[in-house]
Design a protein around this motif. Structure first.
Motif, PDB file in Angstrom:
ATOM      1  N   HIS A  31       0.823  -1.211   0.000  1.00 13.51           N
ATOM      2  CA  HIS A  31       0.000   0.000   0.000  1.00 13.51           C
ATOM      3  C   HIS A  31       0.859   1.264   0.000  1.00 13.51           C
ATOM      4  CE1 HIS A  31      -3.710  -2.169   0.386  1.00 13.51           C
ATOM      5  NE2 HIS A  31      -3.281  -2.780   1.477  1.00 13.51           N
ATOM      6  N   LEU A  32       1.988   1.226   0.671  1.00 16.17           N
ATOM      7  CA  LEU A  32       2.859   2.390   0.803  1.00 16.17           C
ATOM      8  C   LEU A  32       3.590   2.753  -0.499  1.00 16.17           C
ATOM      9  CD1 LEU A  32       4.424   4.481   2.596  1.00 16.17           C
ATOM     10  CD2 LEU A  32       6.084   2.650   2.998  1.00 16.17           C
ATOM     11  N   VAL A  41       9.255  14.008  -4.259  1.00 19.42           N
ATOM     12  CA  VAL A  41      10.478  13.925  -3.443  1.00 19.42           C
ATOM     13  C   VAL A  41      10.963  12.478  -3.406  1.00 19.42           C
ATOM     14  CG1 VAL A  41      11.454  14.204  -1.132  1.00 19.42           C
ATOM     15  CG2 VAL A  41       9.909  15.944  -2.053  1.00 19.42           C
ATOM     16  N   PHE A  42      10.074  11.553  -3.110  1.00 21.81           N
ATOM     17  CA  PHE A  42      10.450  10.140  -3.059  1.00 21.81           C
ATOM     18  C   PHE A  42      10.882   9.638  -4.431  1.00 21.81           C
ATOM     19  CE2 PHE A  42       8.593  10.143   1.076  1.00 21.81           C
ATOM     20  CZ  PHE A  42       9.161   9.071   1.736  1.00 21.81           C
ATOM     21  N   VAL A  78       0.390   0.079  10.070  1.00 16.77           N
ATOM     22  CA  VAL A  78       0.960   1.239  10.761  1.00 16.77           C
ATOM     23  C   VAL A  78       2.210   1.669  10.009  1.00 16.77           C
ATOM     24  CG1 VAL A  78       1.944   2.107  12.906  1.00 16.77           C
ATOM     25  CG2 VAL A  78       0.049   0.482  12.973  1.00 16.77           C
ATOM     26  N   TYR A  79       2.314   2.960   9.747  1.00 20.75           N
ATOM     27  CA  TYR A  79       3.426   3.530   8.994  1.00 20.75           C
ATOM     28  C   TYR A  79       4.220   4.420   9.940  1.00 20.75           C
ATOM     29  CZ  TYR A  79       0.631   1.543   5.382  1.00 20.75           C
ATOM     30  OH  TYR A  79      -0.069   0.643   4.634  1.00 20.75           O
ATOM     31  N   PRO A  98      -0.903   5.839   5.071  1.00 19.81           N
ATOM     32  CA  PRO A  98       0.391   5.918   4.383  1.00 19.81           C
ATOM     33  C   PRO A  98       0.615   7.260   3.692  1.00 19.81           C
ATOM     34  CG  PRO A  98      -1.102   4.444   3.204  1.00 19.81           C
ATOM     35  CD  PRO A  98      -1.766   4.813   4.493  1.00 19.81           C
ATOM     36  N   VAL A  99      -0.449   7.927   3.272  1.00 14.24           N
ATOM     37  CA  VAL A  99      -0.304   9.245   2.647  1.00 14.24           C
ATOM     38  C   VAL A  99       0.290  10.233   3.648  1.00 14.24           C
ATOM     39  CG1 VAL A  99      -1.540  11.189   1.592  1.00 14.24           C
ATOM     40  CG2 VAL A  99      -2.170   8.837   0.998  1.00 14.24           C
ATOM     41  N   GLU A 100      -0.218  10.229   4.867  1.00 18.54           N
ATOM     42  CA  GLU A 100       0.318  11.125   5.903  1.00 18.54           C
ATOM     43  C   GLU A 100       1.794  10.834   6.159  1.00 18.54           C
ATOM     44  OE1 GLU A 100      -2.003  10.655   9.446  1.00 18.54           O
ATOM     45  OE2 GLU A 100      -3.596  11.970   8.726  1.00 18.54           O
ATOM     46  N   ALA A 101       2.153   9.554   6.229  1.00 15.80           N
ATOM     47  CA  ALA A 101       3.548   9.187   6.494  1.00 15.80           C
ATOM     48  C   ALA A 101       4.456   9.642   5.354  1.00 15.80           C
ATOM     49  CB  ALA A 101       3.666   7.682   6.703  1.00 15.80           C
ATOM     50  N   VAL A 102       4.022   9.473   4.125  1.00 18.56           N
ATOM     51  CA  VAL A 102       4.827   9.895   2.968  1.00 18.56           C
ATOM     52  C   VAL A 102       4.973  11.412   2.959  1.00 18.56           C
ATOM     53  CG1 VAL A 102       4.817  10.086   0.439  1.00 18.56           C
ATOM     54  CG2 VAL A 102       4.391   7.869   1.538  1.00 18.56           C
TER      55      VAL A 102
END
Length: 115
Positions: A31-32, A41-42, A78-79, A98-102
């Motif tokens: 998913h990530l 950026v990534f 959990v990310y 995962p959007v928030e973590a990225v």
């Protein structure tokens, strides 16, 4: 050695396979990864999968980690954003999204690159 773009394609293909969605060890990474790839950026960095985490580097060779960028560990939905060095497991941010973590990690990387 593959280019950054080629490595992203390899990683994305690996985690797009149905087996990746069947294991609790890989489903969160599955998913990530497309979300991280969608972030400029990534996408500009070289991706490396290590255990249950996505590490990125600005280096052409992964063994050279002088940039010491944060990583995102993905497990059981959990990310967790981890500071360098990762073995110390310094948690900078954690989310079920995962959007928030990225996005959080991308902002950290941009600040770090800006000096």
């Amino acid at each position: 050695m593959r280019t950054r773009s080629e490595e992203w394609e390899v990683v994305l293909q690996e985690y797009a396979r149905p087996q990746a969605l069947e294991s609790r060890f890989t489903v969160s990474l599955a998913h990530l990864l497309p979300i991280a790839h969608g972030n400029p950026v990534f996408r500009s960095l070289y991706p490396v999968i290590s255990m249950w985490s996505l590490t990125v580097t600005d280096s052409a060779v992964m063994e050279v980690t002088a940039d010491a960028l944060p990583a995102i560990a993905a497990m059981d939905g959990v990310y967790t954003v981890l500071a360098w060095p990762y073995p110390q497991e310094t948690v900078l941010f954690q989310s079920a999204d995962p959007v928030e973590a990225v996005e959080f990690t991308a902002r950290l990387i941009e600040k770090q690159r800006a000096g």
